[in-house]
Design a protein around this motif. Structure first.
Motif, short mmCIF file in Angstrom:
data_model
loop_
_atom_site.label_atom_id
_atom_site.label_comp_id
_atom_site.label_asym_id
_atom_site.label_seq_id
_atom_site.Cartn_x
_atom_site.Cartn_y
_atom_site.Cartn_z
N ARG A 387 0.83 -1.21 0.00
CA ARG A 387 0.00 0.00 0.00
C ARG A 387 0.86 1.26 0.00
NH1 ARG A 387 -1.72 3.81 3.21
NH2 ARG A 387 -0.58 3.00 5.01
N LEU A 388 1.87 1.28 0.87
CA LEU A 388 2.74 2.45 0.96
C LEU A 388 3.52 2.66 -0.34
CD1 LEU A 388 4.09 1.96 4.59
CD2 LEU A 388 2.54 3.76 3.81
N TYR A 389 4.03 1.56 -0.90
CA TYR A 389 4.84 1.70 -2.12
C TYR A 389 3.98 2.17 -3.28
CZ TYR A 389 8.70 0.75 -5.29
OH TYR A 389 9.72 0.89 -6.21
N LYS A 390 2.75 1.69 -3.34
CA LYS A 390 1.84 2.10 -4.42
C LYS A 390 1.50 3.58 -4.30
CE LYS A 390 -2.26 0.43 -6.85
NZ LYS A 390 -3.36 -0.57 -6.82
N GLU A 391 1.46 4.08 -3.06
CA GLU A 391 1.17 5.50 -2.83
C GLU A 391 2.39 6.38 -3.01
OE1 GLU A 391 -0.48 5.62 1.05
OE2 GLU A 391 -2.39 4.71 0.48
N GLY A 392 3.52 5.78 -3.37
CA GLY A 392 4.74 6.55 -3.58
C GLY A 392 5.55 6.79 -2.33
N LYS A 393 5.21 6.13 -1.23
CA LYS A 393 5.93 6.29 0.03
C LYS A 393 6.96 5.17 0.17
CE LYS A 393 1.79 8.34 2.10
NZ LYS A 393 0.75 8.22 3.14
N ALA A 394 8.00 5.26 -0.67
CA ALA A 394 8.99 4.19 -0.74
C ALA A 394 9.74 4.00 0.57
CB ALA A 394 9.98 4.46 -1.88
N GLU A 395 10.06 5.10 1.25
CA GLU A 395 10.82 5.00 2.50
C GLU A 395 10.01 4.26 3.56
OE1 GLU A 395 14.09 5.27 4.87
OE2 GLU A 395 13.91 5.88 2.77
N ARG A 435 13.56 -5.70 -0.47
CA ARG A 435 14.09 -4.41 -0.02
C ARG A 435 14.91 -3.74 -1.12
NH1 ARG A 435 14.95 -7.66 4.56
NH2 ARG A 435 17.18 -7.85 4.13
N ASN A 436 15.70 -4.54 -1.82
CA ASN A 436 16.53 -3.99 -2.89
C ASN A 436 15.67 -3.41 -4.02
OD1 ASN A 436 18.85 -4.70 -1.55
ND2 ASN A 436 19.16 -6.61 -2.66
N LEU A 437 14.60 -4.10 -4.36
CA LEU A 437 13.71 -3.60 -5.42
C LEU A 437 13.15 -2.23 -5.06
CD1 LEU A 437 11.71 -6.84 -6.37
CD2 LEU A 437 13.28 -5.58 -7.84
N MET A 438 12.75 -2.08 -3.80
CA MET A 438 12.18 -0.79 -3.39
C MET A 438 13.26 0.29 -3.30
SD MET A 438 9.17 -1.84 -0.67
CE MET A 438 10.21 -2.85 0.37
N GLN A 439 14.45 -0.10 -2.88
CA GLN A 439 15.54 0.87 -2.82
C GLN A 439 15.92 1.38 -4.20
OE1 GLN A 439 18.40 -1.49 -0.59
NE2 GLN A 439 18.20 -0.16 1.19
N TYR A 440 15.83 0.51 -5.20
CA TYR A 440 16.18 0.89 -6.57
C TYR A 440 15.01 1.51 -7.33
CZ TYR A 440 20.23 -2.10 -5.68
OH TYR A 440 21.36 -2.66 -5.15
N GLY A 441 13.85 1.65 -6.65
CA GLY A 441 12.70 2.28 -7.30
C GLY A 441 12.08 1.43 -8.38
N ALA A 442 12.03 0.12 -8.19
CA ALA A 442 11.46 -0.79 -9.19
C ALA A 442 9.97 -0.52 -9.37
CB ALA A 442 11.69 -2.24 -8.77
N PRO A 443 9.40 -0.88 -10.54
CA PRO A 443 7.96 -0.72 -10.75
C PRO A 443 7.16 -1.50 -9.72
CG PRO A 443 9.08 -1.20 -12.81
CD PRO A 443 10.09 -1.41 -11.73
N PHE A 444 5.94 -1.03 -9.46
CA PHE A 444 5.10 -1.66 -8.45
C PHE A 444 4.84 -3.13 -8.77
CE2 PHE A 444 0.88 -2.95 -6.94
CZ PHE A 444 1.03 -2.75 -5.58
N ALA A 445 4.70 -3.46 -10.06
CA ALA A 445 4.40 -4.84 -10.45
C ALA A 445 5.52 -5.78 -10.01
CB ALA A 445 4.20 -4.93 -11.96
N GLN A 446 6.77 -5.34 -10.11
CA GLN A 446 7.89 -6.18 -9.69
C GLN A 446 7.90 -6.37 -8.18
OE1 GLN A 446 11.72 -5.03 -11.22
NE2 GLN A 446 10.95 -4.67 -13.28
#
Length: 762
Positions: A387-395, A435-446
């Motif tokens: 939910r957070l990642y989809k909303e753009g709250k990667a941190e 964690r690495n995917l989110m740190q690198y800004g991967a697409p939400f689908a990945q």
């Protein structure tokens, strides 16, 4: 009022034993980091991973709680870095320089935590103990390497020696020059023995010698196995020097050197202090003669005569030393030197994972309950992460995913690792990859795809820890039995009715064609099973999606078949149904009709059986043999029923049997729909609303066999289907028959009235 800093407060609260446990394990971690760094420099990522994995899985967990008492923030950072380092090495996504920077950051954290031990961190006695325990680790690792053939343990032994030497050099200046030089020579000999892959006893001699030299600095008391009477040491030295000469004369200089080393390290070392008390110069001369000069002559393979003369000179000096000690009380009494206590807790952080291996389900009940609770917490955190990642709250998503692992899954790992360490590692890697995917800004689908992988792994984690138990296998067996009994019974009854009608109508010539159709149907059913397996394997769809589709398909077929059977509950109507089919076939007189009639009668049930078993097998993991047992038992019962009906002329209570099979079908439908909805939730097609504290939390296997999962969507789907079955059954069993009777009664009344009117007219 006195105000203490956190460092001083902890230093006052911790005792020497606990401080030593922390210090030794910190250096163990440092040794593995050193080896990982060396492997990265050499381009050997596999060995770098192996060494980086040890602190995360073995060493850090043994002192995690203690480190958090010292500095919770640093301990949390250290845990996160130690968790990510091996995964980053394995994934090869980061350059070597970045990985080495991570190692440097970990070492900096270790230094900071060590500093918070206060004066204990630099205490001479504590450091001496630290050195000796690291050397004991080195000996143990060397033994585990089996002469160097086990590469990880072999490198561990050398790495531990190097770290022990670095640690020793921090206190070397406080020792006497002669003692310091001697210890340095022992470290040189120790590393040389490991490099040459000498016998483990040779390696241990050097570590024991270093321990003895550091003995006066030890603060803990414990006996040393090498302690003894001085007279015994003089006798041993003479015997060993005689052996030196024997081996030299035989040309075996290598064995001669081993005798010389034993004479000095395991014997003369105990005599140094008492000899120095009376004649320091004699002690120094003998030390140089035995430690350096004699070994040098042997290594240079000097002539036996020259070596013999030198040995005789040593023996003469030994006689003088023995005379000096003749009146010393230690000459006839044991004099145990200081040593190390066996500190409780130090063994936990040593080496790679070598703990007890366990079978599936070999965890105690509290551990199983803790795993279920931990997995529930992880699922909630993973949903929040998405939910957070989809909303753009990667941190925020990154912090939540890290908490899912560090605060929850690490507790799952404790009982899981002894059962399947490889799977445990695989799950750790998946969490790190997320964690690495989110740190690198991967697409939400990945990111979502990786979360789906982790969810599947959570189910497997629970299965491995919980085991199958008793309830779930019982349900698997009974469900399997019910499927084959239900489908087989229907086929057997129809085919039996066909054969009976043919016999009664004297059309027995068509019976063999009925059997042909049955054989073809069995073959077609087997082909259907393998075709289904093949299609699933090449479909490319995720396993969760395939299981969801199979579950929904099974529910649809079960629903239709259940109400079809309900409409045939009345025995009379059932017989009429079968007779109509057979009469139609006999009137044509075509053998193909009988083959096709029996074929479709059996294959229809076979196709349904394939569909149902595909669904149940997908949910009954680790219980496949119970499913097979249910299948075999069901076939046996059907065979018995067929024999009883055909040969013994028994009649079956069709109404009861069909009602029972309808009930079983309803149960399976409700279980399948619950599992299907959950699988759709796993792949993100249906929203998940957790009801963990509302709906009873069954273990994973029982939940899979009943379809009861603590989510709103699965419960609603099951309740809706249950209501449909109840309403449908009420209509078919009660309302429809009553209506039909009313209609029939009305028709009869009208017919009677018409007859009466006709009679009156006449």
């Amino acid at each position: 009022m006195l105000i203490f800093t956190p460092i001083v407060v902890f230093a006052q609260q911790v005792d020497d034993d606990h401080a030593l446990v922390i210090m030794v394990n910190i250096e163990r971690i440092r040794a593995q980091l050193l080896l990982a760094d060396q492997s990265l420099t050499a381009g050997d990522s596999e060995m770098a991973f192996a060494h980086a994995f040890i602190p995360h899985t073995t060493t850090f967990p043994s002192i995690k709680s203690q480190l958090k008492e010292i500095d919770e923030k640093s301990a949390t950072q250290l845990e996160a870095l130690l968790t990510d380092l091996p995964v980053n090495i394995r994934s090869a996504d980061q350059p070597v320089d970045t990985l080495r920077q991570d190692i440097a950051q970990i070492e900096s954290l270790l230094d900071g935590i060590s500093a918070k031990l206060g004066p204990l961190a630099s205490d001479k006695a504590m450091t001496s103990q630290n050195v000796v325990f690291l050397l004991k680790d080195a000996v143990q690792s060397y033994k585990l390497s089996d002469g160097g053939s086990g590469r990880v343990n072999y490198e561990n032994s050398m790495g531990l020696v190097n770290v022990a030497e670095i640690k020793y050099k921090t206190i070397a200046h406080s020792l006497a020059a002669s003692r310091s030089a001697e210890i340095n020579s022992f470290f040189t000999g120790l590393k040389s023995s490991i490099e040459q892959k000498a016998e483990s006893d040779s390696v241990k001699r050097f570590t024991d010698a270093i321990e003895r030299d550091l003995a006066e600095d030890l603060s803990l008391s414990a006996g040393s196995e090498s302690a003894g009477v001085n007279a015994k040491y003089f006798s041993n030295i003479r015997t060993l020097l005689t052996n030196v000469m024997t081996e030299v004369k035989s040309g075996n200089y290598k064995q001669a050197e081993q005798h010389a080393i034993t004479a000095y390290v395991d014997n003369f070392e105990y005599l140094e202090t008492p000899i120095e008390k009376y004649d320091p110069e004699l002690k120094g001369t003998l030390e140089i003669d035995m430690r350096e000069n004699l070994r040098g002559m042997i290594n240079d393979e000097k002539p036996s005569q020259a070596i013999e003369e030198y040995v005789n000179g040593i023996l003469g000096k030994l006689e003088k030393a023995e005379e000096l000690l003749a009146n010393d009380t230690s000459f006839s009494q044991p004099s145990p030197p200081a040593g190390f206590a066996d500190i409780k807790g130090l063994a936990a952080g040593f080496g790679t994972y070598t703990g007890e291996r366990k079978d599936i389900g070999q965890a105690d009940d509290p551990a199983k309950a803790a795993v279920r609770n931990g997995i529930d917490e992880i699922r909630i955190k993973l949903d929040e992460t998405l939910r957070l990642y989809k909303e753009g709250k990667a941190e925020g998503a990154l912090l939540t995913s890290r908490s899912a692992y560090l605060d929850s899954y690490e507790n799952v790992e404790i009982p899981l690792r002894p059962i399947d360490p490889d799977f445990t590692l695989d799950m750790e890697i998946k969490f790190a990859e997320l964690r690495n995917l989110m740190q690198y800004g991967a697409p939400f689908a990945q990111v979502e795809a990786k979360v789906i992988e982790i969810r599947r792994g959570l189910d497997e984690s629970e299965r491995l820890v919980s085991g199958t138990g008793i309830v779930a296998p019982t349900i698997a067996f009974s469900t399997s039995f019910s499927i084959i009994f239900r489908e087989g019974l229907e086929s057997a009854l129809i085919v039996g009715a066909i054969l009976t009608y043919l016999e009664a109508s004297r059309n027995e010539r068509f019976k063999k064609h009925v059997y042909y159709g049955i054989v073809i149907a069995f073959a077609a059913t087997a082909v259907t099973w393998f075709v289904a397996q093949f299609i699933i394997s090449i479909s490319g769809a995720s396993r969760a999606l395939i299981e969801a589709i199979a579950g929904v398909s099974a529910v649809a077929v079960l629903f239709w078949v259940s109400f079809w059977i309900l409409n045939k509950v009345e025995t009379k109507r059932w017989i009429e149904f079968v007779k109509a089919k057979v009469w139609k076939a006999t009137t044509t007189g075509s053998v193909t009709v009988f083959v096709m009639l029996s074929f479709f009668t059996v294959y229809r049930e076979g196709f349904e059986t394939v569909l149902f078993y595909q669904a149940i097998i997908s949910f009954a993991e680790y219980m496949e043999w119970y499913v097979v047992a249910g299948l075999v038992a069901g076939l046996a019962v059907i065979s018995g029923i067929t024999f009883a009906v055909r040969k013994l002329g028994r009649k079956l209570p069709l109404r009861v049997l069909f009602g029972l099979t309808m009930g079983v079908g309803a149960y399976m439908s409700i279980a399948f729909i619950g599992n299907a909805v959950r699988e759709f939730q796993e792949v993100g097609y249906i929203q998940t609303t957790h009801l963990i504290d509302t709906v009873p939390r069954l273990d994973i296997n029982t939940a899979a066999m009943t379809g009861i999962h603590p989510t709103l969507e699965t419960i609603v789907a099951q309740l809706v289907l249950l209501c449909v079955y109840l309403v449908g059954s009420l209509y078919v069993l009660f309302i429809q028959p009553r209506r039909n009777r009313a209609i029939e009664s009305a028709r009869k009344s009208r017919a009677d009235l018409a007859k009466k009117e006709a009679k009156d007219v006449q």
